[in-house]
Design a protein around this motif. Structure first.
Motif, PDB file in Angstrom:
ATOM      1  N   UNK A 437       0.796  -1.230   0.000  1.00 44.00           N
ATOM      2  CA  UNK A 437       0.000   0.000   0.000  1.00 44.00           C
ATOM      3  C   UNK A 437       0.827   1.278   0.000  1.00 44.00           C
ATOM      4  N   UNK A 438       2.149   1.182  -0.225  1.00 43.90           N
ATOM      5  CA  UNK A 438       2.972   2.388  -0.190  1.00 43.90           C
ATOM      6  C   UNK A 438       2.900   3.175  -1.505  1.00 43.90           C
ATOM      7  N   UNK A 439       2.516   2.544  -2.572  1.00 35.65           N
ATOM      8  CA  UNK A 439       2.487   3.221  -3.855  1.00 35.65           C
ATOM      9  C   UNK A 439       1.222   4.034  -4.055  1.00 35.65           C
ATOM     10  N   UNK A 440       1.055   4.532  -5.262  1.00 35.58           N
ATOM     11  CA  UNK A 440      -0.114   5.324  -5.614  1.00 35.58           C
ATOM     12  C   UNK A 440      -0.729   4.724  -6.874  1.00 35.58           C
ATOM     13  N   UNK A 441      -2.047   4.545  -6.885  1.00 37.02           N
ATOM     14  CA  UNK A 441      -2.674   3.931  -8.062  1.00 37.02           C
ATOM     15  C   UNK A 441      -2.425   4.671  -9.369  1.00 37.02           C
ATOM     16  N   UNK A 442      -2.092   5.970  -9.321  1.00 38.19           N
ATOM     17  CA  UNK A 442      -1.908   6.681 -10.588  1.00 38.19           C
ATOM     18  C   UNK A 442      -0.762   6.099 -11.400  1.00 38.19           C
ATOM     19  N   UNK A 443       0.165   5.393 -10.740  1.00 36.29           N
ATOM     20  CA  UNK A 443       1.220   4.710 -11.493  1.00 36.29           C
ATOM     21  C   UNK A 443       1.265   3.217 -11.203  1.00 36.29           C
ATOM     22  N   UNK A 444       0.796   2.799 -10.021  1.00 40.88           N
ATOM     23  CA  UNK A 444       0.952   1.399  -9.631  1.00 40.88           C
ATOM     24  C   UNK A 444      -0.124   0.498 -10.228  1.00 40.88           C
ATOM     25  N   UNK A 445      -1.319   1.036 -10.444  1.00 41.20           N
ATOM     26  CA  UNK A 445      -2.409   0.181 -10.923  1.00 41.20           C
ATOM     27  C   UNK A 445      -2.816   0.599 -12.329  1.00 41.20           C
ATOM     28  N   UNK A 446      -2.320  -0.141 -13.296  1.00 41.83           N
ATOM     29  CA  UNK A 446      -2.617   0.161 -14.702  1.00 41.83           C
ATOM     30  C   UNK A 446      -2.508  -1.135 -15.514  1.00 41.83           C
ATOM     31  N   UNK A 447      -3.600  -1.894 -15.623  1.00 42.02           N
ATOM     32  CA  UNK A 447      -3.539  -3.238 -16.221  1.00 42.02           C
ATOM     33  C   UNK A 447      -3.661  -3.247 -17.745  1.00 42.02           C
ATOM     34  N   UNK A 448      -3.058  -2.276 -18.402  1.00 38.40           N
ATOM     35  CA  UNK A 448      -3.198  -2.172 -19.849  1.00 38.40           C
ATOM     36  C   UNK A 448      -1.887  -2.366 -20.601  1.00 38.40           C
ATOM     37  N   UNK A 449      -0.816  -2.737 -19.904  1.00 37.06           N
ATOM     38  CA  UNK A 449       0.451  -2.859 -20.630  1.00 37.06           C
ATOM     39  C   UNK A 449       0.463  -4.072 -21.548  1.00 37.06           C
ATOM     40  N   UNK A 450      -0.251  -5.133 -21.194  1.00 38.15           N
ATOM     41  CA  UNK A 450      -0.325  -6.293 -22.085  1.00 38.15           C
ATOM     42  C   UNK A 450      -0.909  -5.936 -23.443  1.00 38.15           C
ATOM     43  N   UNK A 451      -2.105  -5.334 -23.468  1.00 40.42           N
ATOM     44  CA  UNK A 451      -2.657  -4.912 -24.760  1.00 40.42           C
ATOM     45  C   UNK A 451      -1.757  -3.932 -25.523  1.00 40.42           C
ATOM     46  N   UNK A 452      -1.102  -2.986 -24.812  1.00 37.81           N
ATOM     47  CA  UNK A 452      -0.219  -2.057 -25.525  1.00 37.81           C
ATOM     48  C   UNK A 452       0.956  -2.811 -26.135  1.00 37.81           C
ATOM     49  N   UNK A 453       1.590  -3.680 -25.362  1.00 37.30           N
ATOM     50  CA  UNK A 453       2.746  -4.407 -25.881  1.00 37.30           C
ATOM     51  C   UNK A 453       2.387  -5.246 -27.107  1.00 37.30           C
ATOM     52  N   UNK A 454       1.138  -5.676 -27.194  1.00 34.88           N
ATOM     53  CA  UNK A 454       0.721  -6.456 -28.368  1.00 34.88           C
ATOM     54  C   UNK A 454       0.781  -5.649 -29.656  1.00 34.88           C
ATOM     55  N   UNK A 455       0.725  -4.324 -29.567  1.00 34.47           N
ATOM     56  CA  UNK A 455       0.895  -3.495 -30.775  1.00 34.47           C
ATOM     57  C   UNK A 455       2.243  -3.783 -31.429  1.00 34.47           C
ATOM     58  N   UNK A 456       3.258  -4.086 -30.647  1.00 34.02           N
ATOM     59  CA  UNK A 456       4.576  -4.358 -31.212  1.00 34.02           C
ATOM     60  C   UNK A 456       4.583  -5.671 -31.997  1.00 34.02           C
ATOM     61  N   UNK A 457       3.810  -6.639 -31.545  1.00 36.02           N
ATOM     62  CA  UNK A 457       3.676  -7.878 -32.311  1.00 36.02           C
ATOM     63  C   UNK A 457       3.026  -7.595 -33.663  1.00 36.02           C
ATOM     64  N   UNK A 458       1.977  -6.780 -33.640  1.00 39.23           N
ATOM     65  CA  UNK A 458       1.278  -6.462 -34.881  1.00 39.23           C
ATOM     66  C   UNK A 458       2.160  -5.630 -35.815  1.00 39.23           C
ATOM     67  N   UNK A 459       2.892  -4.687 -35.272  1.00 40.14           N
ATOM     68  CA  UNK A 459       3.763  -3.866 -36.123  1.00 40.14           C
ATOM     69  C   UNK A 459       4.855  -4.717 -36.763  1.00 40.14           C
TER      70      UNK A 459
END
Length: 789
Positions: A437-459
């Motif tokens: 609980x020491x972090x802040x959700x504005x940077x710690x909780x963001x479950x979208x990196x998987x979908x973003x990284x998939x753009x590199x597979x498509x490119x």
């Protein structure tokens, strides 16, 4: 201009010159009396693979969603912290090689340089009547750092060599070699450092589960005396000496415990050194240059201009001329390609937040992979600047991250598919970070990196048209990320699909009631990334003739995504609700993903709203943020605005002025956040190409964002989507020639308002007229056309 040149040695790390072969890295300082090479190896990270407890966040997820629906944002933040996991591990420095010369420190005619055409650094100076020279490179074919020292007079080289490390280590020597053995700390997250910012190491030297490493150094001299004792090599009365340094680590894979036997590392190093030292230095260097140039020489940028008459050090030249010096514009462009080749090769780890160059046990942000923008930004120039092979390490990371991400999604949320959150590391950490609980959700909780990284597979597919890669590697991983998105999306009160909880990375908002919030639903970036992934999955399925229930579900879900909104200021809303920004000039422009690197917004009112958003955000920014704005304004076809951003990027940041405001570049041209982040270099290189050629709309557009100062020039070897390589030249800001080579059978389409003459060797010229502003050429594999305007 292809050299970085200085007439003084580096006093601090951000003045030293980077060398690398993807795995090994070195910062070359060039001191006269004491030479220093600060060393890195890309698998030197703290920790073994994490054995965290299993998290079950299904109840917390329900509570957070309920609190968001009730607009109780403060409690939503608190409840989201219950879903935090451990921090990622940290990237470690290997140590330093120091060469102590016995000729004193009074020298004249000093010069050091980095030739990015050959990936070789050099130092020259005179002491008395003796001229000394050093040159260094790191060979990918032979996996060694090689350093040659020469003197103009016989028997004039006298020096000692030492290896040092701030990690737990011991030094020794064999009959012919100097040895450094060490162990990384098991834990090196923010909570595992002492008051002196040194890592707390658990376990005995031989018993720890962390990564072990060995560096081994040998020297060949042409004359004189070599003595090795007490962890030091001493050379006297030599005329020429060549130093060879190799490194081996016990890393066994992202999901395996590291090995713990130094004997295994010794055998690896002895084999590497024996092979490198069995050939001449000249042959070793020639093979290094040949290998490096097989990548580097693919692309050439020329901006014809009047070169400055005064010969200045590189940093002084930047200070004096800024981005008006088109020679420096060229150099920084190719420097980005140099850095990518040097930090990311097939078989290595991907470039991290600092590429592979780090001298601190507690580097900024652990020098990890920050996957809410920075790690992806590192690879924006990979495909377009003809370095697809250098993209492979990131693609492998995605495939490995998907393994841990699938386990995490199942345990935490009880959902299908895979994703990851804000950070990952060598061990492919997929959980949200934050540490109790020491972090802040504005940077710690963001479950979208998987979908973003998939753009590199498509490119990687869209630029290569490699159907086998798409079918066997890319689509299965993309499908897993899409399954997570299908399960993560919830239906709102109007029947749209949206995300909850949702954050727009690292930015806060004010509610109408005065609350400061970070966790809400339907952050625009979430929905743009999901739209992007769904669209690429649909196109991939069409390429592979796949028609099944899964792809139909994706199509229907894409149509139901909550639509983007234009806010009260005419801006593209960052969240579903038109909140006020806590920081109107915030460095992240996350909700513009759909413009770049995405392709969702290409025209109409939304594009006008994007411009208004960028105008409200302003042009100030840190290094990587400036890079993203450069790419955005280039895609928006405003070359003059890009040129204005260049003026900020071409700002030398001195070490004493490392404050968290307006970025730029350091004296060694590495990107300044500040502190150092390499994504500023990579995004700049990608942005330059975006100014000259774009292919994201399904056709090629030439010179879309050329500034008025780039009157005449050319760029050769650039790749565009569809499997083509192009050369384009221009004069008086108008295209004069286009050469197209097809790497596969496909239709080449480009925008043109005039007729062109198409020329193919052995055939008569043919005139092509545009239809609806486009010209189409049906090309077969390995076919080349020259187009004249």
């Amino acid at each position: 201009m292809k050299n970085l040149m200085y007439r003084k040695a580096a006093k601090v790390w951000t003045e030293a010159l980077p060398l690398g072969n993807g795995r090994l890295g070195a910062m070359h300082f060039g001191g006269v009396e004491v030479e220093q090479f600060q060393l890195n190896e890309d698998t030197l990270w703290s920790g073994p693979p994490s054995k965290d407890k299993k998290y079950d966040d299904r109840e917390s997820l329900k509570k957070v969603r309920k609190l968001i629906d009730e607009e109780n944002y403060e409690e939503a933040i608190s409840e989201t912290k219950n879903m935090f996991g451990s921090y990622t591990q940290s990237y470690m420095p290997l140590g330093d090689m120091k060469i102590h010369f016995l000729h004193g420190n009074i020298a004249r005619n000093y010069e050091r340089s980095l030739d990015i055409r050959q990936a070789v650094s050099s130092v020259k100076y005179s002491v008395g009547n003796v001229h000394f020279k050093r040159e260094a490179f790191i060979s990918y074919p032979h996996q060694v750092l090689a350093i040659q020292l020469t003197s103009s007079e016989e028997n004039s080289l006298h020096f000692d060599i030492l290896l040092e490390s701030i990690l737990k280590n011991r030094t020794a020597n064999s009959e012919n070699e100097l040895i450094l053995q060490g162990i990384c700390p098991e834990y090196c997250a923010p909570n595992y450092f002492n008051e002196d910012k040194q890592p707390i190491v658990y376990g005995e030297f031989e018993e720890t589960k962390a990564i072990h490493f060995e560096g081994r150094l040998g020297v060949v001299i042409d004359a004189g005396e070599k003595k090795i004792q007490n962890g030091k090599i001493s050379i006297h009365n030599a005329s020429k000496a060549t130093i060879y340094f190799s490194v081996a680590t016990s890393f066994n894979g992202f999901d395996q415990l590291p090995g713990k036997y130094f004997g295994d590392l010794t055998r690896k190093n002895e084999e590497i050194l024996a092979q490198a030292m069995s050939i001449s230095y000249e042959q070793l260097k020639a093979e290094h240059i040949r290998d490096y140039q097989s990548l580097y020489n693919r692309v050439e940028l020329s901006l014809e201009c009047n070169k400055p008459e005064e010969i200045l050090d590189t940093d002084e030249r930047v200070k004096k001329n800024g981005s008006s010096d088109l020679g420096m514009v060229e150099l920084l462009f190719q420097y980005g390609r140099y850095l990518l080749i040097s930090s990311s090769r097939e078989g290595t780890q991907p470039a991290n937040l600092q590429g592979i160059w780090n001298d601190l046990t507690r580097a900024p942000w652990s020098s990890n992979y920050t996957v809410n923008i920075n790690a992806e930004m590192n690879y924006w120039p990979a495909e377009i600047t003809n370095l697809a092979e250098c993209h492979r390490p990131l693609l492998k990371l995605v495939s490995e991250l998907a393994v841990n991400g699938e386990r995490m999604v199942s345990d935490r949320y009880g959902l299908r598919g895979w994703t990851a959150h804000h950070n990952t590391d060598l061990w492919r950490h997929a959980d949200p970070v934050g540490g109790d609980r020491h972090g802040d959700p504005i940077w710690a909780f963001w479950p979208m990196s998987g979908p973003w990284l998939c753009r590199h597979l498509w490119e990687h597919f869209s630029f290569s048209q490699d159907r086998t890669f798409l079918e066997t590697e890319a689509l299965p991983i993309m499908k897993g990320a899409a399954e997570f998105c299908l399960d993560w999306l919830i239906e709102d009160e109007n029947g749209y699909l949206t995300t909850s909880p949702s954050t727009s990375p690292e930015h806060l908002f004010y509610t109408d009631k005065g609350q400061v919030g970070s966790v809400t639903k339907g952050a625009t970036m979430d929905l743009q990334i999901i739209w992007d992934l769904f669209t690429n999955c649909i196109e991939a399925a069409a390429v592979l003739d796949i028609e099944d229930e899964w792809i139909e579900n994706v199509k229907h879900a894409r149509e139901r995504l909550y639509p983007m909104q234009i806010g009260k200021y005419g801006q593209l809303q960052e969240w579903a609700i038109d909140y006020e920004d806590v920081e109107p000039h915030h460095r992240h422009v996350s909700h513009l993903y759909g413009v770049y690197p995405g392709t969702q917004i290409t025209e109409g009112p939304l594009l006008d709203a994007v411009k208004q958003t960028l105008n409200r955000r302003g042009d100030m920014g840190t290094g990587w943020s400036l890079g993203w704005k450069i790419c955005l304004w280039a895609r928006l076809k405003d070359g003059e605005r890009v040129n204005a951003l260049f003026q900020q990027l071409f700002n030398i940041v001195e070490a004493k002025n490392e404050v968290f405001v307006g970025g730029g570049i350091y004296p060694n041209l590495l990107g300044a956040h500040p502190p150092f982040q390499i994504d500023g270099n990579f995004s700049y290189t990608a942005g330059v190409v975006e100014m000259i050629i774009q292919s994201h709309k399904g056709y090629v557009e030439l010179l879309p964002a050329l500034p008025s100062t780039w009157i005449k020039g050319s760029i050769n070897g650039i790749r565009v989507q569809g499997g083509f390589e192009v050369n384009v030249s221009w004069d008086k800001l108008r295209v004069t020639g286009l050469k197209v080579t097809s790497n596969t059978e496909n239709l080449f389409v480009f925008k043109s308002c005039t007729s062109v003459i198409i020329r193919e060797e052995g055939r008569d010229d043919k005139r092509l007229d545009p239809i609806d502003g486009l010209i189409e050429i049906d090309m077969s594999e390995n076919q080349t056309y020259q187009l004249l305007f």
